[in-house]
Design an enzyme around this catalytic site. Sequence first.
Site, PDB file in Angstrom:
ATOM      1  N   LYS A  77     -36.915 -22.948  45.853  1.00 31.80           N
ATOM      2  CA  LYS A  77     -35.611 -22.905  46.515  1.00 31.80           C
ATOM      3  C   LYS A  77     -34.731 -21.881  45.810  1.00 31.80           C
ATOM      4  O   LYS A  77     -34.695 -21.838  44.582  1.00 31.80           O
ATOM      5  CB  LYS A  77     -34.964 -24.293  46.456  1.00 31.80           C
ATOM      6  CG  LYS A  77     -33.671 -24.421  47.263  1.00 31.80           C
ATOM      7  CD  LYS A  77     -33.102 -25.842  47.192  1.00 31.80           C
ATOM      8  CE  LYS A  77     -31.901 -26.008  48.123  1.00 31.80           C
ATOM      9  NZ  LYS A  77     -31.343 -27.385  48.080  1.00 31.80           N
ATOM     10  N   SER A 157     -30.260 -29.300  52.820  1.00 27.08           N
ATOM     11  CA  SER A 157     -30.123 -27.880  52.573  1.00 27.08           C
ATOM     12  C   SER A 157     -31.425 -27.170  52.228  1.00 27.08           C
ATOM     13  O   SER A 157     -31.518 -25.953  52.376  1.00 27.08           O
ATOM     14  CB  SER A 157     -29.129 -27.645  51.428  1.00 27.08           C
ATOM     15  OG  SER A 157     -29.648 -28.134  50.201  1.00 27.08           O
ATOM     16  N   SER A 181     -30.743 -33.542  50.653  1.00 23.51           N
ATOM     17  CA  SER A 181     -31.227 -32.179  50.909  1.00 23.51           C
ATOM     18  C   SER A 181     -32.718 -31.973  50.672  1.00 23.51           C
ATOM     19  O   SER A 181     -33.227 -30.893  50.962  1.00 23.51           O
ATOM     20  CB  SER A 181     -30.458 -31.168  50.052  1.00 23.51           C
ATOM     21  OG  SER A 181     -29.188 -30.937  50.603  1.00 23.51           O
TER      22      SER A 181
END
Lengths: 491, 95
Positions: A77, A157, A181
Amino acid sequence: MLCDLSIVGAAAGLRRRDFSARELVGAHVDAVAALNPRLNAFITETPELALRQAEAADRALADGSAGPLAGIPLAIKDLFCTAGVRTTAGSRILGNFVPPYESTVSAQLLRDGAVFLGKANLDEFAMGSSNMTSAYGSVQNPWQRRGSNVALVPGGSSGGSAASVAARMAMGSTGTDTGGSIRQPASFCGIAGIKPTYGRCSRWGIVAFASSLDQAGAFGRSVADCALLLGSMAGFDPKDSTSVERPVPDYVAACRRGVRGLRIGVPAEYRMDGMNAEVELLWQKGLGWLRESGAEIVDVSLPHTKYGLATYYIVAPAEASSNLARYDGVRFGVRQDGVDLIDLYERTRAAGFGDEVKRRIMIGTYVLSAGYYDAYYLRAQKVRALILKDFTDVFARVDALLTPTAPTAAFAQGEKMDDPIAMYLNDVFTVPASMAGVPGMSVPAGLDGQGLPLGLQVVGRPFDEETVFAVSQVIEDAAGFSALPAVRAGE
Amino acid sequence: MSLDPATVRRIARLARIRLEEGEVARLQGELNGILGWIEQLSEVDVEGVAPLTGGAQIALRMRADAVTDGGQAEKILANAPDRAGEFFAVPKVVE
């Protein structure tokens, strides 16, 4: 096909010399090149780096020094700082930021031999549930509704992290979870995702959003793959004052414990008015699977559940407004010049942040401002204490909880964009565990009527990820989830 | 509690975010929508409840008061938008 293997399976295949790390990583580099123009799951691709790391993994496999993740291609990420590789946090304001250091979590994955394919797309500063707030474009969910090619969101997210694993561009990925997320995108993309206990993984080198909630975790296409990744990522780090000094158990072994004799709680408050009937049905199925495997199902109550989201939307923006004060155009990031220093700050932040980030910084600034602090922020911290007490009380009676992960399957890009609160409701089932700091995992358990994946969430006691993995494995085995997304490597 | 345009401008100023005049009305509506929604917390009885400040239920550790890092000016300045020698540079602050 190499891209369809599990991490556990690929690690065994590498050791048997069925294929080389160069071949395994090469297949994934090709998949990223083929699919990323369509899915936009990666903000930055690092194929040359990945192939160099693969060659190092092959040498380590040959000389017997290979770590447990040697040659396994992962997506990271783009909230984890990676030394020498641009790290944007999905924001324009960090569009040119190249960290001189490696986050603790990604450094531990590298220590164990993992290969990094690139930096996965995300909502800007991890603020969102759809990946629509990224300054680098939205991510498309590799799943599609039956008979439709409408582009769906991957959740957020950690949308790029989840989409890349679902589409078989990466074998696993890192995510972060502040209010859901990891768990919500795992549910939307039909894969597994674990958010461990707050304090289990070091936050050092992860771009901060809400520091009392942020926690790193892992995505994989199986529960055991998540267990293998988390075992590498977790552990004490003196550089994070909230990192907890306790040994990391063998999570892969814990997956095989079974649930015989465990007490599984069903929180009454998670049965909400107007809940999707398919989600409700799947939840009942999940409880049935656990009962058939020897668990006892117990009705429990978490009375402050309905206040979780509102509490979150005070605490998280308050912490974000403080954390994001560092983006001032002086030490790093993109600067907009001004007539004086204040003007420079204000122009830099107006141009560098997107709308959702600005909204949250302003809410956070307001609830912390003189005259409103007690009414909003202090009250929210007290409600947060009551939410934690709910979990503490329930975990005196049960070993884990089973709930749906999200109220719906993936929705279309553009939906809910004009109504921030409708977007926030995505996280209604995931936020309470975040507020309490307890571990949670989403496991794919079935499809809805349109052919989209739905996940179930297993929530456990603080630092008892082992039971979370054990329960999740039973769900995975019973569900036999074998459906495939429309867009994937080799298709 | 409802925010008026002057308060929206004041919050933006505190947050160091430049607002164009045309953005104030839109933000006022959005922020009031969110604040109206979180107002529901006022119905929770929090009498005598101690606030929960952190995510970890642990006492912070002590460590030796010793220098553990440093001497990395070039690495730190590598991402600076502007520099002067070994310093970050900004527009003139004091006349």
